[in-house]
Design a protein around this motif. Structure first.
Motif, PDB file in Angstrom:
ATOM      1  N   THR A  70       0.828  -1.211   0.000  1.00 16.02           N
ATOM      2  CA  THR A  70       0.000   0.000   0.000  1.00 16.02           C
ATOM      3  C   THR A  70       0.859   1.257   0.000  1.00 16.02           C
ATOM      4  O   THR A  70       0.633   2.186  -0.788  1.00 16.02           O
ATOM      5  CB  THR A  70      -0.940   0.004   1.212  1.00 16.02           C
ATOM      6  N   LEU A  71       1.837   1.323   0.879  1.00 16.37           N
ATOM      7  CA  LEU A  71       2.677   2.511   0.955  1.00 16.37           C
ATOM      8  C   LEU A  71       3.535   2.680  -0.291  1.00 16.37           C
ATOM      9  O   LEU A  71       3.848   3.807  -0.690  1.00 16.37           O
ATOM     10  CB  LEU A  71       3.547   2.468   2.215  1.00 16.37           C
ATOM     11  N   SER A  72       3.888   1.579  -0.930  1.00 14.94           N
ATOM     12  CA  SER A  72       4.612   1.683  -2.201  1.00 14.94           C
ATOM     13  C   SER A  72       3.735   2.336  -3.264  1.00 14.94           C
ATOM     14  O   SER A  72       4.194   3.192  -4.035  1.00 14.94           O
ATOM     15  CB  SER A  72       5.065   0.295  -2.671  1.00 14.94           C
ATOM     16  N   PHE A  73       2.468   1.931  -3.309  1.00 19.85           N
ATOM     17  CA  PHE A  73       1.532   2.554  -4.235  1.00 19.85           C
ATOM     18  C   PHE A  73       1.368   4.039  -3.919  1.00 19.85           C
ATOM     19  O   PHE A  73       1.383   4.886  -4.814  1.00 19.85           O
ATOM     20  CB  PHE A  73       0.180   1.844  -4.151  1.00 19.85           C
ATOM     21  N   LEU A  74       1.225   4.370  -2.648  1.00 17.85           N
ATOM     22  CA  LEU A  74       1.058   5.767  -2.256  1.00 17.85           C
ATOM     23  C   LEU A  74       2.305   6.587  -2.564  1.00 17.85           C
ATOM     24  O   LEU A  74       2.207   7.773  -2.899  1.00 17.85           O
ATOM     25  CB  LEU A  74       0.714   5.859  -0.770  1.00 17.85           C
ATOM     26  N   ALA A  75       3.467   5.967  -2.452  1.00 17.02           N
ATOM     27  CA  ALA A  75       4.709   6.675  -2.777  1.00 17.02           C
ATOM     28  C   ALA A  75       4.721   7.132  -4.224  1.00 17.02           C
ATOM     29  O   ALA A  75       5.211   8.218  -4.547  1.00 17.02           O
ATOM     30  CB  ALA A  75       5.907   5.776  -2.495  1.00 17.02           C
ATOM     31  N   ALA A  76       4.171   6.292  -5.112  1.00 16.09           N
ATOM     32  CA  ALA A  76       4.163   6.623  -6.539  1.00 16.09           C
ATOM     33  C   ALA A  76       3.169   7.721  -6.880  1.00 16.09           C
ATOM     34  O   ALA A  76       3.257   8.322  -7.957  1.00 16.09           O
ATOM     35  CB  ALA A  76       3.860   5.371  -7.358  1.00 16.09           C
ATOM     36  N   ARG A  77       2.215   7.978  -5.971  1.00 17.04           N
ATOM     37  CA  ARG A  77       1.192   8.994  -6.217  1.00 17.04           C
ATOM     38  C   ARG A  77       1.447  10.274  -5.428  1.00 17.04           C
ATOM     39  O   ARG A  77       0.555  11.110  -5.306  1.00 17.04           O
ATOM     40  CB  ARG A  77      -0.191   8.430  -5.861  1.00 17.04           C
ATOM     41  N   SER A  78       2.630  10.427  -4.864  1.00 13.04           N
ATOM     42  CA  SER A  78       2.927  11.584  -4.013  1.00 13.04           C
ATOM     43  C   SER A  78       4.396  11.945  -4.122  1.00 13.04           C
ATOM     44  O   SER A  78       5.187  11.230  -4.717  1.00 13.04           O
ATOM     45  CB  SER A  78       2.557  11.276  -2.550  1.00 13.04           C
ATOM     46  N   ARG A  79       4.747  13.091  -3.507  1.00 16.18           N
ATOM     47  CA  ARG A  79       6.122  13.572  -3.600  1.00 16.18           C
ATOM     48  C   ARG A  79       6.744  13.903  -2.243  1.00 16.18           C
ATOM     49  O   ARG A  79       7.954  13.815  -2.096  1.00 16.18           O
ATOM     50  CB  ARG A  79       6.187  14.820  -4.498  1.00 16.18           C
ATOM     51  N   SER A  80       5.936  14.296  -1.270  1.00 15.93           N
ATOM     52  CA  SER A  80       6.540  14.762  -0.013  1.00 15.93           C
ATOM     53  C   SER A  80       5.928  14.163   1.239  1.00 15.93           C
ATOM     54  O   SER A  80       6.582  14.122   2.285  1.00 15.93           O
ATOM     55  CB  SER A  80       6.454  16.289   0.068  1.00 15.93           C
ATOM     56  N   ILE A  81       4.697  13.698   1.197  1.00 15.26           N
ATOM     57  CA  ILE A  81       4.052  13.164   2.391  1.00 15.26           C
ATOM     58  C   ILE A  81       4.802  11.926   2.874  1.00 15.26           C
ATOM     59  O   ILE A  81       5.241  11.094   2.078  1.00 15.26           O
ATOM     60  CB  ILE A  81       2.565  12.848   2.104  1.00 15.26           C
ATOM     61  N   ARG A  82       4.995  11.829   4.192  1.00 16.37           N
ATOM     62  CA  ARG A  82       5.736  10.697   4.735  1.00 16.37           C
ATOM     63  C   ARG A  82       4.838   9.458   4.834  1.00 16.37           C
ATOM     64  O   ARG A  82       3.626   9.552   5.018  1.00 16.37           O
ATOM     65  CB  ARG A  82       6.321  11.048   6.102  1.00 16.37           C
ATOM     66  N   LEU A  83       5.465   8.294   4.716  1.00 16.83           N
ATOM     67  CA  LEU A  83       4.774   7.010   4.613  1.00 16.83           C
ATOM     68  C   LEU A  83       5.027   6.222   5.895  1.00 16.83           C
ATOM     69  O   LEU A  83       6.153   5.788   6.153  1.00 16.83           O
ATOM     70  CB  LEU A  83       5.280   6.249   3.389  1.00 16.83           C
ATOM     71  N   VAL A  84       3.981   6.023   6.694  1.00 16.50           N
ATOM     72  CA  VAL A  84       4.137   5.507   8.050  1.00 16.50           C
ATOM     73  C   VAL A  84       3.422   4.175   8.217  1.00 16.50           C
ATOM     74  O   VAL A  84       2.228   4.058   7.904  1.00 16.50           O
ATOM     75  CB  VAL A  84       3.585   6.515   9.082  1.00 16.50           C
ATOM     76  N   THR A  85       4.123   3.186   8.734  1.00 15.57           N
ATOM     77  CA  THR A  85       3.463   1.952   9.159  1.00 15.57           C
ATOM     78  C   THR A  85       2.902   2.180  10.555  1.00 15.57           C
ATOM     79  O   THR A  85       3.589   2.682  11.435  1.00 15.57           O
ATOM     80  CB  THR A  85       4.447   0.773   9.186  1.00 15.57           C
ATOM     81  N   SER A  86       1.649   1.794  10.749  1.00 12.18           N
ATOM     82  CA  SER A  86       1.003   2.110  12.031  1.00 12.18           C
ATOM     83  C   SER A  86       0.136   0.951  12.526  1.00 12.18           C
ATOM     84  O   SER A  86      -1.076   1.038  12.500  1.00 12.18           O
ATOM     85  CB  SER A  86       0.146   3.375  11.886  1.00 12.18           C
ATOM     86  N   VAL A  87       0.770  -0.114  12.951  1.00 11.71           N
ATOM     87  CA  VAL A  87       2.203  -0.368  13.032  1.00 11.71           C
ATOM     88  C   VAL A  87       2.490  -1.714  12.383  1.00 11.71           C
ATOM     89  O   VAL A  87       1.571  -2.524  12.171  1.00 11.71           O
ATOM     90  CB  VAL A  87       2.692  -0.429  14.504  1.00 11.71           C
ATOM     91  N   ILE A  88       3.795  -1.958  12.083  1.00  8.17           N
ATOM     92  CA  ILE A  88       4.176  -3.327  11.780  1.00  8.17           C
ATOM     93  C   ILE A  88       4.523  -4.015  13.104  1.00  8.17           C
ATOM     94  O   ILE A  88       5.062  -3.388  14.017  1.00  8.17           O
ATOM     95  CB  ILE A  88       5.356  -3.420  10.783  1.00  8.17           C
ATOM     96  N   VAL A  89       4.166  -5.276  13.190  1.00  7.97           N
ATOM     97  CA  VAL A  89       4.363  -6.039  14.422  1.00  7.97           C
ATOM     98  C   VAL A  89       5.738  -6.712  14.340  1.00  7.97           C
ATOM     99  O   VAL A  89       5.933  -7.666  13.586  1.00  7.97           O
ATOM    100  CB  VAL A  89       3.247  -7.091  14.599  1.00  7.97           C
ATOM    101  N   LEU A  90       6.684  -6.193  15.106  1.00  3.16           N
ATOM    102  CA  LEU A  90       8.064  -6.654  14.956  1.00  3.16           C
ATOM    103  C   LEU A  90       8.263  -8.153  15.207  1.00  3.16           C
ATOM    104  O   LEU A  90       9.081  -8.775  14.523  1.00  3.16           O
ATOM    105  CB  LEU A  90       8.993  -5.846  15.868  1.00  3.16           C
ATOM    106  N   PRO A  91       7.561  -8.785  16.154  1.00  2.00           N
ATOM    107  CA  PRO A  91       7.779 -10.229  16.320  1.00  2.00           C
ATOM    108  C   PRO A  91       7.392 -11.064  15.094  1.00  2.00           C
ATOM    109  O   PRO A  91       7.743 -12.244  15.023  1.00  2.00           O
ATOM    110  CB  PRO A  91       6.905 -10.575  17.524  1.00  2.00           C
ATOM    111  N   TYR A  92       6.669 -10.484  14.126  1.00  2.78           N
ATOM    112  CA  TYR A  92       6.328 -11.213  12.910  1.00  2.78           C
ATOM    113  C   TYR A  92       7.457 -11.195  11.884  1.00  2.78           C
ATOM    114  O   TYR A  92       7.387 -11.904  10.882  1.00  2.78           O
ATOM    115  CB  TYR A  92       5.096 -10.593  12.226  1.00  2.78           C
ATOM    116  N   HIS A  93       8.474 -10.363  12.080  1.00  2.12           N
ATOM    117  CA  HIS A  93       9.446 -10.093  11.022  1.00  2.12           C
ATOM    118  C   HIS A  93      10.882 -10.169  11.539  1.00  2.12           C
ATOM    119  O   HIS A  93      11.150  -9.911  12.712  1.00  2.12           O
ATOM    120  CB  HIS A  93       9.230  -8.682  10.448  1.00  2.12           C
ATOM    121  N   ARG A  94      11.803 -10.457  10.624  1.00  2.00           N
ATOM    122  CA  ARG A  94      13.224 -10.364  10.904  1.00  2.00           C
ATOM    123  C   ARG A  94      13.704  -8.962  10.535  1.00  2.00           C
ATOM    124  O   ARG A  94      13.328  -8.429   9.490  1.00  2.00           O
ATOM    125  CB  ARG A  94      14.001 -11.407  10.101  1.00  2.00           C
TER     126      ARG A  94
END
Length: 278
Positions: A70-94
């Motif tokens: 989703t944030l990758s798609f939003l990045a392509a449609r914008s120039r300055s707004i920051r892209l925030v995960t709210s939130v990613i669950v760290l125990p799910y990921h390395r």
């Protein structure tokens, strides 16, 4: 106080999502982020759940678009707004996986990624993914430290990581509603992003700790704002969050369509410009 947005369409939490969002898709989402970007909003957020138990969906909702896609798609449609995960669950990921995937997004977006991180709260989802439930707090602390160590590095333990992020530091905003989450933010993060707490509770918790200089306090509006229909309430909510200690606010917005949502954003921007605090 900076103003950001909780992205519409990508979640369907009862009482928060507007009816139009159920049938909306990439076109409407792209329209909203482009509008927010042009109006100068600070950030836009996307949550993470891989799967939600059926009996929990009545309160949490069952729709959660993947934040990286989703944030990758939003990045392509914008120039300055920051892209925030709210939130990613760290125990799910390395951490190295996060550094590579979101580091690539950071490069594609020219340094606009903010990683909101949390410990997670759905035992069933942990079990589904084979993630550690009982010691998830300690795991989160360790993975925050490891993420700091590998973010933006082109080589890790003799292995090439390319591409990597454009920066060697990524803001980490810690989500949660406990004093431990605030301590985690103070000790390991760049911001605290609480949820499910009143402004009074937040003020009390912030008053009990010594906050480091520059720590972001990112508060949510709770119920969606209606800047066109009820500007006085919107203004009052923003004032209250500022007084509670917010350096940034993530706003939910009530709307009837993507076009109406953009009109609401323009009205919200007008409110914030009239009430700028030093």
């Amino acid at each position: 106080m900076r103003i950001g947005l909780s992205a519409p369409v990508v979640t369907a939490v009862p009482g928060m999502a507007s009816a139009w969002e159920a049938a909306a898709g990439p076109d409407e989402l792209g329209e909203v982020v482009s509008c927010a970007d042009e109006l100068g909003f600070d950030h836009i957020t996307c949550s993470e759940h891989v799967a939600v138990p059926v009996d929990a969906a009545a309160t949490r909702g069952g729709t959660y678009w993947d934040p990286l896609a989703t944030l990758s798609f939003l990045a392509a449609r914008s120039r300055s707004i920051r892209l925030v995960t709210s939130v990613i669950v760290l125990p799910y990921h390395r951490p190295l996986e996060i550094a590579k995937r979101y580091g690539t997004l950071d490069r594609l977006s020219r340094g606009r990624v903010v990683l909101g991180v949390g410990v997670g709260s759905l035992r069933e989802e942990f079990e589904l993914l084979g993630a550690p439930w009982e010691d998830r707090g300690a795991v989160t602390d360790a993975r925050m430290r490891e993420l700091r160590a590998v973010w933006g590095r082109p080589e890790v333990d003799g292995m090439i990581v390319s591409p990597s992020a454009t920066r060697d530091h990524v803001p980490l905003w810690v989500g949660g509603r406990t004093r431990r989450s605030l301590r985690r933010a103070v000790e390991l993060g760049d911001g605290w992003m609480p949820f499910g707490l009143s402004a009074e509770q937040i003020e009390t918790m912030l008053g009990d700790v010594e906050l480091p200089a520059g720590l972001d306090i990112v508060l949510g509006t709770g119920r969606p704002l209606d800047p066109l229909g009820d500007p006085h309430t919107a203004e009052r909510v923003l004032h209250r969050l500022h007084d509670a200690g917010a350096t940034a606010v993530t706003c939910a917005i009530r709307a009837t369509s993507a076009a109406h949502y953009c009109d609401q954003l323009a009205a919200l921007r007008a409110i914030t410009e009239r009430n700028q605090h030093p």
